[in-house]
Design a protein around this motif. Structure first.
Motif, PDB file in Angstrom:
ATOM      1  N   GLY A  74       0.841  -1.188   0.000  1.00  0.00           N
ATOM      2  CA  GLY A  74       0.000   0.000   0.000  1.00  0.00           C
ATOM      3  C   GLY A  74       0.876   1.236   0.000  1.00  0.00           C
ATOM      4  O   GLY A  74       2.048   1.194  -0.396  1.00  0.00           O
ATOM      5  N   ASN A  75       0.318   2.344   0.465  1.00  0.00           N
ATOM      6  CA  ASN A  75       1.085   3.596   0.492  1.00  0.00           C
ATOM      7  C   ASN A  75       1.102   4.223   1.889  1.00  0.00           C
ATOM      8  O   ASN A  75       1.312   5.422   2.030  1.00  0.00           O
ATOM      9  N   THR A  76       0.848   3.412   2.922  1.00  0.00           N
ATOM     10  CA  THR A  76       0.859   3.939   4.287  1.00  0.00           C
ATOM     11  C   THR A  76       1.852   3.172   5.148  1.00  0.00           C
ATOM     12  O   THR A  76       2.070   1.972   4.959  1.00  0.00           O
ATOM     13  N   THR A  77       2.415   3.889   6.087  1.00  0.00           N
ATOM     14  CA  THR A  77       3.344   3.288   7.044  1.00  0.00           C
ATOM     15  C   THR A  77       3.065   3.890   8.412  1.00  0.00           C
ATOM     16  O   THR A  77       2.066   4.608   8.596  1.00  0.00           O
ATOM     17  N   HIS A  78       3.953   3.632   9.368  1.00  0.00           N
ATOM     18  CA  HIS A  78       3.783   4.154  10.712  1.00  0.00           C
ATOM     19  C   HIS A  78       5.066   4.869  11.145  1.00  0.00           C
ATOM     20  O   HIS A  78       6.172   4.452  10.786  1.00  0.00           O
ATOM     21  N   GLY A  79       4.888   5.909  11.931  1.00  0.00           N
ATOM     22  CA  GLY A  79       6.030   6.675  12.399  1.00  0.00           C
ATOM     23  C   GLY A  79       6.455   6.282  13.797  1.00  0.00           C
ATOM     24  O   GLY A  79       6.320   5.121  14.211  1.00  0.00           O
ATOM     25  N   HIS A  80       6.964   7.237  14.529  1.00  0.00           N
ATOM     26  CA  HIS A  80       7.444   7.038  15.897  1.00  0.00           C
ATOM     27  C   HIS A  80       6.295   6.531  16.775  1.00  0.00           C
ATOM     28  O   HIS A  80       5.146   6.970  16.652  1.00  0.00           O
ATOM     29  N   ARG A  81       6.619   5.607  17.693  1.00  0.00           N
ATOM     30  CA  ARG A  81       5.570   5.023  18.531  1.00  0.00           C
ATOM     31  C   ARG A  81       4.820   6.079  19.340  1.00  0.00           C
ATOM     32  O   ARG A  81       3.613   5.965  19.566  1.00  0.00           O
ATOM     33  N   PHE A  82       5.542   7.112  19.808  1.00  0.00           N
ATOM     34  CA  PHE A  82       4.931   8.080  20.732  1.00  0.00           C
ATOM     35  C   PHE A  82       4.850   9.496  20.176  1.00  0.00           C
ATOM     36  O   PHE A  82       4.035  10.289  20.638  1.00  0.00           O
ATOM     37  N   GLU A  83       5.677   9.826  19.195  1.00  0.00           N
ATOM     38  CA  GLU A  83       5.786  11.228  18.798  1.00  0.00           C
ATOM     39  C   GLU A  83       5.371  11.506  17.364  1.00  0.00           C
ATOM     40  O   GLU A  83       5.554  12.617  16.874  1.00  0.00           O
ATOM     41  N   ALA A  84       4.831  10.518  16.665  1.00  0.00           N
ATOM     42  CA  ALA A  84       4.359  10.755  15.297  1.00  0.00           C
ATOM     43  C   ALA A  84       3.198  11.742  15.318  1.00  0.00           C
ATOM     44  O   ALA A  84       2.328  11.693  16.194  1.00  0.00           O
ATOM     45  N   ALA A  85       3.192  12.656  14.347  1.00  0.00           N
ATOM     46  CA  ALA A  85       2.118  13.652  14.272  1.00  0.00           C
ATOM     47  C   ALA A  85       0.809  13.024  13.824  1.00  0.00           C
ATOM     48  O   ALA A  85      -0.273  13.454  14.244  1.00  0.00           O
TER      49      ALA A  85
END
Length: 709
Positions: free
Chosen positions: A197-208
């Motif tokens: 797909g075209n989605t991912t995940h950022g930082h566990r606690f600090e993703a915007a």
């Protein structure tokens, strides 16, 4: 066909930090290589690897949506087999064409071309280029299969079908997301039970935001940094940590610098997604413990960066690389300071307890520690090392050196029985030095105990004094002779007892410490220190092993294989300590215009002497010289060789070889005008004696025949 950039990301749970960089590089390189092999990416495509604790990704430039069609020429069979006498296709040819999807109508278009001595038939066709979806699927499968995974784990995925169930997946860590973008278009591929797909995940606690939506392949790093609070590039994250470490040290002041440890920096880079360096401290009282202990526990157990002052002494400040950036970092700082305190208290306790017993009182305990089931205990090994050290010390420095080497060898392994080394095996030797000083032993002995494992690795420093060199040499030689004697030789890339490293250490000490010892005699002297019949005599094999390490060591200093061989196979080599001077002389000689001819002549002389019957003595009867050329050579040798020998004896090897260069003309004339293998036995023997004398003189510094091309 329009090319666009490609981005592939695999989102997983926390990857093993010590393997992360290697995993990231392998994933990107194999993926790109497979795309290039299929014609989907050009050879000059730029490949960028990304690796963070929870992702592996690759960005490849100039990737095609479909590879270009490719002309294919396939050899079918010889013409004589494919066509009968009337030129009609045989059944064998028709069957082969059918296997390729063609029929008899293709016979007329077959190409004839020479193939060795016969003429063959070739079927020419156009292979359609692979589509990106299929090609990327193959490349992704290959990249995952070839990942250098240290340890595979199994986990379950719910089956994506009408019937409920679970399927097992084997990978380094559970995977939770797959991205494949060609420009802004999602490429439909699958891996580890995931669909791209075209989605991912950022930082566990600090993703915007979560999930992080990727607009296209080129916005990957920027989007992750902004929306995901993640520095995706391993190299950029490492550089950012290094920058913050330096800035924090400067803030502390006093010329402080974080300890340099690239392996630690790599490991910490693999533990954080957005680094934030914080300054922490511990109580001054702990600085009474040897700084090596404190540094090791902070680095190994906590992944902290100790701060050293301008003199290289440990301070009570250390740096923590946090994965979060709170507005008020006091809780994070306080937590890390609380965590490190018990570690330092343990080190202080071990140090205090260990000093309640002397090293000498621990000697008997070595007899209870098994060294090797075929070689006995550490106590027995210690006695062997003592005997070897005494003998070497006696040769190099008489009774005084023999005695100090014996004392150091007796105590060198006793720190293995201390609590500190039991907790931190990396400190063996180092702690022995501290405890020796506490026991009132001399600095000479303390340094020798501390240094007897050196050099521990390529480029490591040698022991600081002669006593340490003697004990280190005895220790490494005992290991080499013992392991060779019971058949534990290195094989391929397997060397569990680090015998190559031990051998290189022996080579370096013999050469760099300029020890007046002959390696051939050393290995036999060491063998005598073992009980009779305990070992097989592998002295010859060990000598060859040491010589190979010697060659490798010298080549790494910038000399060619021919130069190295010339120096180490000299007729009068003696101690290896003279080899560097001999190598310099060989290089200077090789630059002379006379060198090629003299090297070739030397090789020719050597072959003549080898073929002669019996040993040829270096004696010449001047009155028996007949031809003018042999008389001239003898006269030239009388004028040149004594001076060259005097220069050799004085250690001026370069001058010695250059003096012999004057023999080129008479040597050339000799071989042009003199028949060595004369019919007259006396004349032949005299000429062979002349060549033997010349050969001996020319090869004292180096075996010049090794320079012949």
């Amino acid at each position: 066909m329009t090319a666009q950039n490609l981005l592939v990301e695999l989102f997983v749970e926390e990857l093993p930090p010590k393997a992360l960089k290697k995993l990231g590089d392998a994933f990107a390189s194999v993926l790109a290589d497979q795309l290039k092999a299929q014609g989907l990416a050009p050879d000059e495509a730029v490949v960028t690897a990304f690796a963070s604790p929870r992702r592996l990704a690759a960005h490849v430039t100039g990737v095609l949506a479909r590879a270009e069609d490719k002309a294919v020429s396939q050899k079918l069979m010889p013409v004589s087999v494919g066509l009968d006498a009337s030129g009609q296709p045989t059944s064998a040819l028709l069957k082969r064409l059918g296997a390729l999807g063609a029929d008899a109508s293709a016979v007329a278009g077959l190409k004839r071309a020479p193939d060795g001595k016969a003429e063959a038939l070739f079927y020419e066709s156009v292979a359609p280029g692979v589509a990106l979806a299929a090609g990327l699927q193959k490349a992704l499968d290959e990249a995952l299969a070839k990942l250098p995974i240290p340890k595979v784990m199994s986990y379950q995925l719910e089956t994506d079908c009408e019937l409920p169930g679970w399927t097992s997946v084997n990978f380094v860590r559970p995977a939770h997301g797959l991205v494949a973008l060609h420009g802004s278009t999602v490429v439909p591929v699958k891996a580890l039970g995931l669909t791209s797909g075209n989605t991912t995940h950022g930082h566990r606690f600090e993703a915007a935001v979560s999930p992080v939506v990727l607009k296209d392949a080129d916005s990957y790093a920027v989007t992750l940094a902004g929306d995901g609070a993640v520095i995706a590039s391993f190299a950029e994250r490492k550089a950012e940590i290094a920058r913050q470490l330096a800035a924090a040290a400067a803030k502390v002041g006093g010329g402080c610098k974080p300890i340099e440890d690239d392996a630690l920096l790599d490991e910490v880079t693999a533990l954080v997604e957005r680094p934030n360096v914080l300054i922490c401290e511990f109580e001054q009282q702990f600085l009474g413990v040897p700084q090596e202990c404190l540094i090791l526990t902070m680095k190994a157990n906590q992944k902290y960066f100790p701060l050293l002052d301008a003199q290289g002494k440990l301070t009570n400040k250390f740096l923590v690389v946090s994965n979060i950036s709170p507005t008020d970092a006091s809780a994070v700082i306080g937590g890390n300071e609380r965590v490190v305190r018990p570690r330092l208290a343990d080190a202080k306790f071990f140090f205090d307890q260990d000093r309640k017993k002397t090293l000498a009182s621990r000697v008997d305990g070595l007899g209870k520690v098994v060294y090797h089931n075929k070689l006995g205990t550490q106590g027995e090994r210690t006695e062997r090392v003592r005997a070897i050290a005494r003998a070497i010390g006696q040769q190099l420095g008489g009774d005084v050196l023999a005695k100090s080497a014996d004392t150091a060898a007796q105590l060198a392994k006793t720190d293995l029985l201390t609590d500190m080394v039991g907790e931190f095996p990396e400190l063996q030797g180092i702690m022995g030095g501290y405890y020796a000083r506490h026991d009132g032993l001399t600095e000479d002995i303390a340094f020798a105990i501390e240094d007897h494992y050196k050099p521990r690795f390529a480029g490591d420093e040698l022991p600081r004094n002669l006593t340490g060199v003697v004990v280190a040499l005895a220790d490494k030689l005992e290991t080499l002779v013992g392991m060779f004697g019971i058949g534990n030789l290195p094989t391929g890339d397997k060397d569990p007892f680090a015998l190559r490293r031990h051998a290189l250490g022996v080579v370096r000490m013999l050469i760099e410490s300029r020890l007046a010892l002959h390696f051939h005699a050393l290995t036999r002297q060491v063998l005598a220190a073992f009980p009779p019949d305990l070992l097989q005599d592998k002295s010859v094999e060990l000598d060859e092993f040491l010589i190979e390490r010697l060659k490798g060591y010298l080549r790494e200093t910038g000399f060619s294989g021919a130069e190295v061989d010339a120096a180490i196979y000299a007729r009068q080599l003696g101690h290896w300590s003279s080899i560097p001077q001999r190598l310099a002389a060989v290089r200077a000689f090789a630059a002379l215009p006379e060198a090629p001819a003299l090297a070739a002549a030397n090789k020719r002389i050597g072959n003549i002497l080898k073929k002669s019957e019996g040993n040829v003595a270096a004696t010449v009867n001047e009155s028996a010289l007949v031809e003018q050329a042999e008389k001239d050579l003898f006269a030239a040798m009388q004028a040149t060789v004594p001076a060259a020998n005097a220069q050799f004896d004085a250690g001026d090897y370069t001058a010695s070889l250059q003096s012999l260069a004057a023999l080129r003309a008479p040597v050339d004339a000799f071989f042009d005008g003199v028949m060595v293998n004369a019919d007259d036995p006396a004349l032949k023997a005299n000429r062979l004696g002349l060549l033997r004398e010349l050969h001996d003189a020319m090869n004292r510094v180096a075996d010049l025949s090794r320079l012949a091309t």
